[in-house]
Motif scaffolding. Structure first.
Motif, mmCIF file in Angstrom:
data_model
loop_
_atom_site.group_PDB
_atom_site.id
_atom_site.type_symbol
_atom_site.label_atom_id
_atom_site.label_comp_id
_atom_site.label_asym_id
_atom_site.label_seq_id
_atom_site.Cartn_x
_atom_site.Cartn_y
_atom_site.Cartn_z
ATOM 1 N N ILE A 1 -47.202 150.808 22.091
ATOM 2 C CA ILE A 1 -45.887 150.770 21.468
ATOM 3 C C ILE A 1 -44.887 151.556 22.327
ATOM 4 O O ILE A 1 -45.245 152.579 22.906
ATOM 5 N N VAL A 2 -43.650 151.070 22.429
ATOM 6 C CA VAL A 2 -42.609 151.806 23.154
ATOM 7 C C VAL A 2 -41.458 152.070 22.193
ATOM 8 O O VAL A 2 -40.742 151.144 21.794
ATOM 9 N N GLU B 1 -39.669 152.022 9.938
ATOM 10 C CA GLU B 1 -38.279 152.297 10.294
ATOM 11 C C GLU B 1 -38.067 152.386 11.804
ATOM 12 O O GLU B 1 -36.927 152.342 12.271
ATOM 13 N N ALA B 2 -39.181 152.593 12.560
ATOM 14 C CA ALA B 2 -39.038 152.910 13.985
ATOM 15 C C ALA B 2 -38.385 151.769 14.761
ATOM 16 O O ALA B 2 -38.693 150.603 14.555
ATOM 17 N N LYS B 3 -37.464 152.143 15.659
ATOM 18 C CA LYS B 3 -36.808 151.142 16.510
ATOM 19 C C LYS B 3 -37.683 150.901 17.742
ATOM 20 O O LYS B 3 -37.976 151.828 18.486
ATOM 21 N N LEU B 4 -38.137 149.666 17.934
ATOM 22 C CA LEU B 4 -39.041 149.344 19.045
ATOM 23 C C LEU B 4 -38.280 148.830 20.262
ATOM 24 O O LEU B 4 -37.325 148.070 20.122
ATOM 25 N N GLU B 5 -38.719 149.252 21.451
ATOM 26 C CA GLU B 5 -38.158 148.710 22.689
ATOM 27 C C GLU B 5 -39.021 147.565 23.196
ATOM 28 O O GLU B 5 -38.688 146.923 24.183
ATOM 29 N N GLY B 6 -40.171 147.366 22.572
ATOM 30 C CA GLY B 6 -41.125 146.354 23.010
ATOM 31 C C GLY B 6 -42.502 146.988 23.117
ATOM 32 O O GLY B 6 -42.738 148.067 22.575
ATOM 33 N N LEU B 7 -43.430 146.298 23.793
ATOM 34 C CA LEU B 7 -44.759 146.885 24.028
ATOM 35 C C LEU B 7 -44.966 147.021 25.535
ATOM 36 O O LEU B 7 -44.530 146.177 26.321
ATOM 37 N N LEU B 8 -45.645 148.108 25.886
ATOM 38 C CA LEU B 8 -45.933 148.358 27.284
ATOM 39 C C LEU B 8 -47.245 147.660 27.636
ATOM 40 O O LEU B 8 -48.236 147.814 26.920
ATOM 41 N N VAL B 9 -47.225 146.888 28.703
ATOM 42 C CA VAL B 9 -48.452 146.270 29.210
ATOM 43 C C VAL B 9 -48.855 147.086 30.430
ATOM 44 O O VAL B 9 -48.082 147.196 31.381
#
Ligand code: ADP
Ligand code: MG
Length: 712
Positions: A540-541, A581-589
């Protein structure tokens, strides 16, 4: 900080001021009275009792005489040379008293009155007014909220401390400054009982103007001081403390420090974050190690250590040779020294031969039991080993543990004489019980410091070993090939860094990091995974999620498209449950790193002392194991290696039970790079942590697998 104490020239002025204040030609007691229940009554009585030979001038407008001395209505009315005033007046009269001191040309004033900065914001404001008044008047202030000072060689006690109700002031070579009045009292009383003493023993209280570092600087220069002691409650300016420690070191005088407030740091350690692990007591420990100052747990051990070092100087090496007239005590002494992590000396062949000539071939050499000898050889057998051990290069200190045995008073007298003439420090410890009081008296009469318990002896031995084995204050030179990370930092926003952002900084500083990319959707993740090749990790990012795996935000070992898609869905489901609630930037591969030793490596900008690094055994058990060491940054790879070797779990890196040895060179390079990163960013990088750093076997390098940080 006022302008008289800033800069090198300013420091000089303060030390000069202190010379005058501590050895005044005349003293004024503003608020003198003959009522001993009052500060002013006691202070005047002690001043008279101890026979100060300079002028003593009581000031009290409502009296003409106090305790047989003429009393003056004001300082101006004295008409003789006065250098310092002890101000024993209520807070509302202080400012005018300070002005009066200035008008009469006094160099300093001691402010005993409390209720200043220690009593909150309003008090802090009054304290500022007081300091400003002193500056305007050209009068240096000691205090407020202090208990004055004692200069035994001048027979001068400018204090109302009840510890002064004795027949003489303990005079000696220990310079002591204390923020607490009662710690000073206890030290005075202790030294009096032990027959040791002070060049000056002073309190600084809130240290609004002259502070503890000024006193340390004074002691570093003072020819009567051989050992410097400080009891501190707060360090406001780390650079100044380091500068003062350097002055002591340059003067060859050990600096001993007791600093309270340790448990706050202890509580902070309970947290797993880098910032907490680098709690300020640990940083102070690192500062002391680097600058050869000695940090002790309590004032009693400090004064005992100071007495020992004042009598003998700093041991040349850390090896200890122990002797005692009791077999049981020999065994206990050996156990205690070893268990404390201190080093029993390994006597060389010549030492062993000399001891065998006296004791025969079967006796253990160190610790040495000197008892059980025939009457005609008893005394020689007890005493000669001191001289024999002293000739051995591996022996730094000789410890004599005195337990009951025949002719003990005579032995004690001979040991004392041998110690007096010995080329190396001799540490006496008298085993408990009044049966040994006559021995204590003999040691005291010979001016030999001693400890009354093995605990205390161990504390003193440990402290004097620390004074011997300082790391050395050499600041490492920046390697020419070391990358400059400042550009990389410029591109980042202040606040908490995402894992890939923190890794950008690490990479710019020369630390190897995982190959990785941030995917905004699952198709991009599948594509990135193929580009990386092999199994991957998804993470998670989000700036709001610090501990990713705690909320199911990390999936490792994902091989092939199906696994990546399942991993993506799994993380999204977890986040929806645990951090909706968390704001995600995407997922790190991220590439999957092969198994290795997981360490934690971090750096932090300490508010008092600036850049620091930490290293420890990492992974998820970091809080449980708490095997972490802190040092000042920057450091060289060599200094990093010394630090890593002090870890409890160091054997795990060093081939414990057939494990492959870890790549120490790569680990130490990474630590050095990180130390320059935090130093180069000069306060902008509040803290950064790699946990874990994968440390592979020798020759295979390290890899930063997870990282986080905060930019100011
Ligand atoms: P967090 O500390 O935020 O929970 P990490 O990124 O440290 O998340 O991942 C948790 C653990 O997963 C690590 O301690 C490590 O054991 C393992 N791990 C994470 N990333 C990798 C990787 N790229 N390769 C191998 N193991 C990994
Ligand atoms: Mg981690």
């Amino acid at each position: 900080m006022n302008d008289m104490t800033s800069g090198a020239a300013g420091q000089r002025d303060t030390v000069e001021d202190l010379r005058t204040i501590l050895s005044p030609r005349g003293v004024a007691l503003v608020g003198a009275t003959d009522d001993v229940s009052k500060f002013g009554g006691r202070a005047l009585r002690y001043l008279l009792r101890h026979g100060f030979e300079g002028g003593i001038y009581p000031i009290n407008p409502s009296r003409t005489e106090v305790l047989g001395l003429p009393c003056f209505p004001s300082i101006a009315a004295i008409g003789k040379t006065v250098d310092v005033a002890l101000l024993l007046v209520p807070g509302r009269h202080l400012l005018s008293a300070v002005e009066e001191c200035g008008a009469a040309g006094l160099r300093g004033a001691i402010v005993v009155t409390s209720d200043f900065a220690e009593a909150g914001a309003e008090g802090a404001r009054r304290q500022e007014e007081l300091v400003a008044a002193g500056r305007r008047a050209g009068v240096r202030l000691i205090g407020p909220n202090c208990l004055g000072f004692v200069n035994p060689a001048r027979k001068l006690a400018l204090s109302s401390s009840v510890a002064l109700a004795v027949d003489r002031l303990p005079c000696g070579a220990i310079g002591m400054v204390s923020q607490s009045g009662s710690v000073m009292a206890s030290m005075l009383s202790h030294a009096y009982d032990d027959g040791s003493g002070f060049s000056v023993c002073a309190t600084v209280g809130n240290q609004a103007d002259i502070d503890a570092c000024d006193f340390i600087d004074y002691f570093a220069e003072d020819p009567a001081t051989r050992v410097v002691c400080a009891y501190l409650e707060g360090v406001t300016d780390g650079a100044r403390l380091i500068a003062s420690a350097s002055r002591c070191r340059a003067a060859g005088k050990p600096l001993l420090i007791v600093k309270s407030g340790r448990t706050a740091a202890g509580a902070a350690i309970a947290q797993s974050h880098t910032a907490s692990l680098a709690g300020s007591y640990e940083v102070l420990e690192a500062v002391c190690r680097r600058h050869s100052a000695v940090l002790l747990d309590d004032p009693e051990n400090m004064i005992k250590t100071a007495e020992f070092l004042a009598a003998y100087g700093v041991p040349r090496t850390d090896g200890i040779a122990a002797l005692t007239p009791s077999g049981g005590t020999a065994a206990i002494t050996g156990d205690r020294i070893s268990a404390a992590g201190l080093r029993l000396a390994e006597p060389n062949a010549s030492t062993v031969a000399k001891l065998r000539a006296i004791f025969g071939t079967t006796r253990h050499v160190n610790p040495l039991d000197v008892g059980g000898m025939p009457a005609d050889k008893m005394m020689e057998a007890a005493v000669r080993p001191i001289e024999i051990f002293a000739a051995d290069p591996d022996v730094g200190t000789i410890a004599v543990a005195i337990a009951t045995s025949p002719a003990l008073e005579k032995k004690a007298a001979e040991w004392s004489q041998a110690a007096e003439h010995c080329s190396k420090p001799v540490m006496f410890v008298v085993t408990p019980g009044s049966v040994l009081d006559p021995v204590r008296k003999v040691l005291r009469d010979h001016g030999r410091p001693y400890c009354n318990t093995m605990d205390q002896a161990i504390a003193v031995l440990r402290a004097s070993a620390a004074a011997t084995t300082g790391e050395g204050a050499d600041v490492p030179v920046r390697p020419t090939d070391m990358p400059h990370p400042v550009e990389a930092a410029r591109a980042l926003q202040p606040g908490r860094l995402l894992e890939p952002e923190a890794k950008l900084l690490l990479s710019a500083a020369g630390i190897p990091v995982t190959r990785e990319m941030v995917a905004r959707d699952v198709d991009a993740a599948v594509e990135f995974a193929e580009t990386l090749g092999g199994p991957v990790v998804l993470k998670i990012v989000s700036r709001e999620i610090v501990h990713k795996s705690d909320i199911g935000g990390v999936k490792v070992g994902l091989g092939g498209e199906g696994a990546v898609r399942a991993g993506w869905d799994g993380i999204m489901a977890s986040v929806a449950t645990h951090a909706p609630e968390a704001k995600l930037e995407g997922l790190l591969v991220q590439e999957m790193a092969g198994a290795a030793t997981e360490m934690i490596v971090g750096a932090r900008w300490d508010p008092q002392f600036g850049p620091t690094v930490l290293v420890g055994m990492g992974g998820v058990q970091v809080e449980l194991i708490r095997d972490v060491r802190i040092a000042l940054a920057p450091l060289s790879p060599g200094q990093a290696a010394d630090l890593v070797r002090t870890l409890r779990l160091w054997p795990l890196l060093d081939g414990y039970r057939g494990r492959p040895k870890a790549d120490m060179e790569a680990l130490c390079d990474a630590l050095a790079c990180l130390s320059w990163l935090v130093a180069d960013l000069d306060g902008r990088l509040t803290d950064i942590e790699i946990n874990p750093l994968f440390v592979r076997e020798a020759g295979k390098g390290v890899l930063a697998v997870d990282a986080r940080g905060v930019l100011a």
